[in-house]
Design a protein around this motif. Structure first.
Motif, PDB file in Angstrom:
ATOM      1  N   HIS A  92       0.862  -1.182   0.000  1.00 37.26           N
ATOM      2  CA  HIS A  92       0.000   0.000   0.000  1.00 37.26           C
ATOM      3  C   HIS A  92       0.896   1.229   0.000  1.00 37.26           C
ATOM      4  O   HIS A  92       1.642   1.474   0.951  1.00 37.26           O
ATOM      5  CB  HIS A  92      -0.906   0.009   1.228  1.00 37.26           C
ATOM      6  N   LYS A  93       0.846   1.977  -1.103  1.00 32.02           N
ATOM      7  CA  LYS A  93       1.691   3.159  -1.269  1.00 32.02           C
ATOM      8  C   LYS A  93       3.170   2.820  -1.053  1.00 32.02           C
ATOM      9  O   LYS A  93       3.913   3.558  -0.407  1.00 32.02           O
ATOM     10  CB  LYS A  93       1.249   4.267  -0.301  1.00 32.02           C
ATOM     11  N   GLY A  94       3.536   1.665  -1.598  1.00 27.09           N
ATOM     12  CA  GLY A  94       4.928   1.262  -1.538  1.00 27.09           C
ATOM     13  C   GLY A  94       5.371   0.647  -0.232  1.00 27.09           C
ATOM     14  O   GLY A  94       6.531   0.266  -0.075  1.00 27.09           O
ATOM     15  N   LYS A  95       4.438   0.514   0.719  1.00 27.62           N
ATOM     16  CA  LYS A  95       4.780  -0.065   2.024  1.00 27.62           C
ATOM     17  C   LYS A  95       3.994  -1.355   2.220  1.00 27.62           C
ATOM     18  O   LYS A  95       2.813  -1.428   1.903  1.00 27.62           O
ATOM     19  CB  LYS A  95       4.434   0.906   3.156  1.00 27.62           C
ATOM     20  N   PRO A  96       4.656  -2.397   2.738  1.00 28.93           N
ATOM     21  CA  PRO A  96       3.944  -3.663   2.976  1.00 28.93           C
ATOM     22  C   PRO A  96       3.057  -3.582   4.217  1.00 28.93           C
ATOM     23  O   PRO A  96       3.456  -3.033   5.255  1.00 28.93           O
ATOM     24  CB  PRO A  96       5.089  -4.673   3.181  1.00 28.93           C
ATOM     25  N   LEU A  97       1.840  -4.103   4.089  1.00 30.96           N
ATOM     26  CA  LEU A  97       0.920  -4.196   5.217  1.00 30.96           C
ATOM     27  C   LEU A  97       0.718  -5.674   5.550  1.00 30.96           C
ATOM     28  O   LEU A  97       0.537  -6.498   4.663  1.00 30.96           O
ATOM     29  CB  LEU A  97      -0.426  -3.547   4.872  1.00 30.96           C
ATOM     30  N   ILE A  98       0.751  -5.985   6.837  1.00 28.27           N
ATOM     31  CA  ILE A  98       0.657  -7.365   7.295  1.00 28.27           C
ATOM     32  C   ILE A  98      -0.806  -7.722   7.567  1.00 28.27           C
ATOM     33  O   ILE A  98      -1.518  -6.997   8.263  1.00 28.27           O
ATOM     34  CB  ILE A  98       1.498  -7.588   8.561  1.00 28.27           C
ATOM     35  N   LEU A  99      -1.246  -8.879   7.037  1.00 28.79           N
ATOM     36  CA  LEU A  99      -2.617  -9.349   7.225  1.00 28.79           C
ATOM     37  C   LEU A  99      -2.636 -10.531   8.198  1.00 28.79           C
ATOM     38  O   LEU A  99      -1.625 -10.926   8.748  1.00 28.79           O
ATOM     39  CB  LEU A  99      -3.204  -9.767   5.876  1.00 28.79           C
ATOM     40  N   ASP A 100      -3.824 -11.099   8.364  1.00 32.44           N
ATOM     41  CA  ASP A 100      -4.031 -12.282   9.214  1.00 32.44           C
ATOM     42  C   ASP A 100      -3.500 -12.055  10.640  1.00 32.44           C
ATOM     43  O   ASP A 100      -2.632 -12.780  11.127  1.00 32.44           O
ATOM     44  CB  ASP A 100      -3.374 -13.522   8.602  1.00 32.44           C
ATOM     45  N   LEU A 101      -4.066 -11.063  11.296  1.00 33.64           N
ATOM     46  CA  LEU A 101      -3.621 -10.744  12.656  1.00 33.64           C
ATOM     47  C   LEU A 101      -3.964 -11.848  13.646  1.00 33.64           C
ATOM     48  O   LEU A 101      -3.413 -11.886  14.743  1.00 33.64           O
ATOM     49  CB  LEU A 101      -4.245  -9.414  13.104  1.00 33.64           C
ATOM     50  N   GLU A 102      -4.871 -12.775  13.240  1.00 33.67           N
ATOM     51  CA  GLU A 102      -5.183 -13.892  14.135  1.00 33.67           C
ATOM     52  C   GLU A 102      -3.990 -14.831  14.300  1.00 33.67           C
ATOM     53  O   GLU A 102      -3.995 -15.695  15.186  1.00 33.67           O
ATOM     54  CB  GLU A 102      -6.387 -14.676  13.613  1.00 33.67           C
ATOM     55  N   ASP A 103      -2.958 -14.678  13.448  1.00 33.33           N
ATOM     56  CA  ASP A 103      -1.754 -15.500  13.575  1.00 33.33           C
ATOM     57  C   ASP A 103      -0.731 -14.896  14.531  1.00 33.33           C
ATOM     58  O   ASP A 103       0.373 -15.442  14.679  1.00 33.33           O
ATOM     59  CB  ASP A 103      -1.105 -15.700  12.197  1.00 33.33           C
ATOM     60  N   ILE A 104      -1.074 -13.793  15.170  1.00 33.16           N
ATOM     61  CA  ILE A 104      -0.187 -13.237  16.201  1.00 33.16           C
ATOM     62  C   ILE A 104      -0.381 -14.037  17.486  1.00 33.16           C
ATOM     63  O   ILE A 104      -1.491 -14.167  17.993  1.00 33.16           O
ATOM     64  CB  ILE A 104      -0.477 -11.742  16.434  1.00 33.16           C
TER      65      ILE A 104
END
Length: 208
Positions: A92-104
């Motif tokens: 997103h706008k050249g920056k990576p966003l981390i998904l699947d917060l349930e894996d924290i």
């Protein structure tokens, strides 16, 4: 850049103290030999080719079990993202966003990092950004150099390899558990692919 962002997230999460309600990962290493025998002797869990591959590499796999048994997977347990891979990252706008917060969750930082490295490098091969040989001979040494510079992540290549295999073996055991629970071979276990992962990580890490 994506690797650096993932490493940064791993190191940031480990220092968070407010962790109420989050779960922990446990690796049932005592069940691995039984699962290995089950895979080799099975009629329909994996293909004949994969069964033969396991049988032909029996000594290597048994040595792998012994090496992992000497690890201490609870020594660096901390809050981390347990499934950082290409499918859980968007730009997103050249920056990576981390998904699947349930894996924290709580997991060995070394296990989580090795898993992340394997998934990102493997994806670069399957998207034809790099050949398998180039990934092993050129990309992986550079990746490991960057990983090992990020304290307190482990900086020993053999141990890092073993922690990566620990995660893969645990995934195989988890898939077998789902099969036993269901009584049939569910389509979402990807058991064949997980067995392949053992040999792919071994190849990429170029260990004897």
């Amino acid at each position: 850049p994506i690797l650096d962002e993932c490493l940064g997230l791993i190191l940031t999460l480990k220092d968070i103290s407010d962790t109420k309600g989050l779960y922990s990962i446990f690796h049932r290493r005592k069940l691995w030999r039984e699962s290995f025998v089950q895979l080799i002797n099975s009629e329909d869990l994996i293909s004949t080719g994969k069964k033969n591959l396991l049988a032909e590499n029996r000594i290597t796999i048994l040595r792998l079990f012994e090496g992992i048994a000497r690890l201490d997977p609870v020594a660096d347990i901390a809050l981390t993202h347990n499934d950082l891979n290409h499918a859980n990252i968007i730009l997103h706008k050249g920056k990576p966003l981390i998904l699947d917060l349930e894996d924290i969750c709580f997991e060995s930082v070394s296990v989580a990092t090795a898993h992340c490295v394997f998934k990102l490098v493997r994806h670069s091969i399957y998207t034809e950004n790099v050949t398998a040989n180039s990934a092993r001979d050129e990309l992986m040494p550079e990746v490991l150099k960057r990983v090992f510079q990020r304290e307190p992540i482990i900086d020993d290549k053999i141990k890092f390899y073993l922690f990566g295999q620990l995660r893969i073996l645990s995934d195989i055991l988890k898939a077998l558990g789902r099969i036993r629970h269901a009584g049939v071979l569910p389509s979402d276990t990807d058991l064949e692919k997980k067995v392949s992962n053992l040999f792919e990580w071994h190849f990429l890490m170029a260990v004897d």
